[in-house]
Design a protein around this motif. Structure first.
Motif, PDB file in Angstrom:
ATOM      1  N   LEU A 139       0.818  -1.207   0.000  1.00 61.88           N
ATOM      2  CA  LEU A 139       0.000   0.000   0.000  1.00 61.88           C
ATOM      3  C   LEU A 139       0.855   1.261   0.000  1.00 61.88           C
ATOM      4  O   LEU A 139       0.511   2.261  -0.643  1.00 61.88           O
ATOM      5  CB  LEU A 139      -0.936  -0.002   1.214  1.00 61.88           C
ATOM      6  CG  LEU A 139      -2.058  -1.037   1.188  1.00 61.88           C
ATOM      7  CD1 LEU A 139      -2.820  -1.025   2.520  1.00 61.88           C
ATOM      8  CD2 LEU A 139      -3.018  -0.774   0.031  1.00 61.88           C
ATOM      9  N   SER A 143       0.757   4.054  -2.873  1.00 63.05           N
ATOM     10  CA  SER A 143       0.500   5.459  -2.534  1.00 63.05           C
ATOM     11  C   SER A 143       1.626   6.354  -3.043  1.00 63.05           C
ATOM     12  O   SER A 143       1.373   7.433  -3.609  1.00 63.05           O
ATOM     13  CB  SER A 143       0.366   5.614  -1.018  1.00 63.05           C
ATOM     14  OG  SER A 143      -0.705   4.864  -0.524  1.00 63.05           O
ATOM     15  N   ILE A 160      -6.634   5.243  -3.559  1.00 65.04           N
ATOM     16  CA  ILE A 160      -6.194   3.954  -3.024  1.00 65.04           C
ATOM     17  C   ILE A 160      -7.384   3.045  -2.775  1.00 65.04           C
ATOM     18  O   ILE A 160      -7.385   1.862  -3.155  1.00 65.04           O
ATOM     19  CB  ILE A 160      -5.397   4.158  -1.713  1.00 65.04           C
ATOM     20  CG1 ILE A 160      -4.085   4.886  -1.992  1.00 65.04           C
ATOM     21  CG2 ILE A 160      -5.124   2.818  -1.040  1.00 65.04           C
ATOM     22  CD1 ILE A 160      -3.134   4.133  -2.876  1.00 65.04           C
ATOM     23  N   TRP A 164      -8.216  -0.517  -4.427  1.00 65.52           N
ATOM     24  CA  TRP A 164      -8.383  -1.648  -3.510  1.00 65.52           C
ATOM     25  C   TRP A 164      -9.717  -2.340  -3.792  1.00 65.52           C
ATOM     26  O   TRP A 164      -9.783  -3.574  -3.947  1.00 65.52           O
ATOM     27  CB  TRP A 164      -8.326  -1.129  -2.077  1.00 65.52           C
ATOM     28  CG  TRP A 164      -8.674  -2.106  -0.991  1.00 65.52           C
ATOM     29  CD1 TRP A 164      -9.885  -2.727  -0.792  1.00 65.52           C
ATOM     30  CD2 TRP A 164      -7.826  -2.587   0.060  1.00 65.52           C
ATOM     31  NE1 TRP A 164      -9.834  -3.542   0.311  1.00 65.52           N
ATOM     32  CE2 TRP A 164      -8.596  -3.480   0.850  1.00 65.52           C
ATOM     33  CE3 TRP A 164      -6.510  -2.324   0.417  1.00 65.52           C
ATOM     34  CZ2 TRP A 164      -8.080  -4.115   1.979  1.00 65.52           C
ATOM     35  CZ3 TRP A 164      -5.994  -2.967   1.542  1.00 65.52           C
ATOM     36  CH2 TRP A 164      -6.766  -3.851   2.307  1.00 65.52           C
TER      37      TRP A 164
END
Length: 231
Positions: A139, A143, A160, A164
């Motif tokens: 993650l 990012s 994000i 996801w």
């Protein structure tokens, strides 16, 4: 661990001048957290989430249940560790710094989806109460890549979570959609008979389309088009 001595005299007859026969030590792998996690993944792959119990895990490892607790806290800890282990991201071969942010994101998310499809139980374990270092690193990289591509900080969380949700939805749908070619053909035939009510999806032959990888990549490109910095 040193075996306890009973203190009782041995009942084995001793022959003068001949050393007693010593049984060969078994060459079993020692118990470790890494071995517990690897075995848990094998058990989850074979029997799913409901099939993993500490007793079954111990049986597969050839150990006692209580011995596991020297290395893991409880079953939830095993789930956390197993999930994190299958979602490790190593990056593409010979990864170098490049400005192709879309290529990096596509590779990262395709790898994520492929990992979950190899271990279908993993999708239902996300999100966990405590995300592991492999998932957090993935993650963080995602990012950082989006931020470097020009996605504003105010939009980063939404970006994000959108990606996801897309990966999770695509993975769960693919893993649970187990229709055979015959089943899809029969469904499409029924849709053809009802084409007056559903003309668009009948014309596109939606129920016969099983290009899951192609659809995932195209849908991901739609999302990334929306995230691309405005010129």
């Amino acid at each position: 661990m040193t075996a306890k001595r009973s203190g009782a005299p041995s009942k084995r007859p001793q022959r003068t001048g001949v050393s007693p026969r010593v049984p060969e030590a078994r060459s079993e792998p020692s118990l470790s957290r890494e071995r517990i996690v690897a075995t848990a993944v094998e058990l989850l792959d074979a029997q799913g989430i409901d099939g993993l119990t500490m007793r079954r895990l111990a049986d597969r490892l050839g150990s006692g249940v209580m011995s596991l607790y020297w290395h893991v806290d409880n079953k939830e800890d095993v789930f956390d560790l197993a999930l994190d282990s299958v979602l490790e991201y190593r990056g593409p071969p010979q990864m170098v710094e490049s400005r192709d942010w879309r290529g990096k994101v596509v590779h990262m998310l395709e790898d994520w989806r492929a990992g979950m499809l190899r271990h279908p139980w993993s999708a239902s374990l996300l999100p966990r109460r405590a995300l592991g270092p492999n998932i957090l690193s993935r993650l963080e990289l995602l990012s950082r890549t989006l931020s470097g591509a020009g996605v504003a900080d105010a939009d980063l969380n939404a970006a994000i979570w959108s990606l996801w949700n897309y990966v999770m939805g695509a993975t769960i749908t693919r893993a649970s959609f187990g229709l055979s070619d015959e089943d899809r053909a029969a469904a499409q035939q029924r849709l053809t008979r009802l084409s007056e009510h559903y003309p668009t999806i009948e014309r596109s032959r939606l129920l016969l389309d099983n290009d899951w990888d192609g659809a995932f990549r195209k849908g991901l490109n739609f999302l990334l088009d929306g995230l691309a910095p405005r010129q």
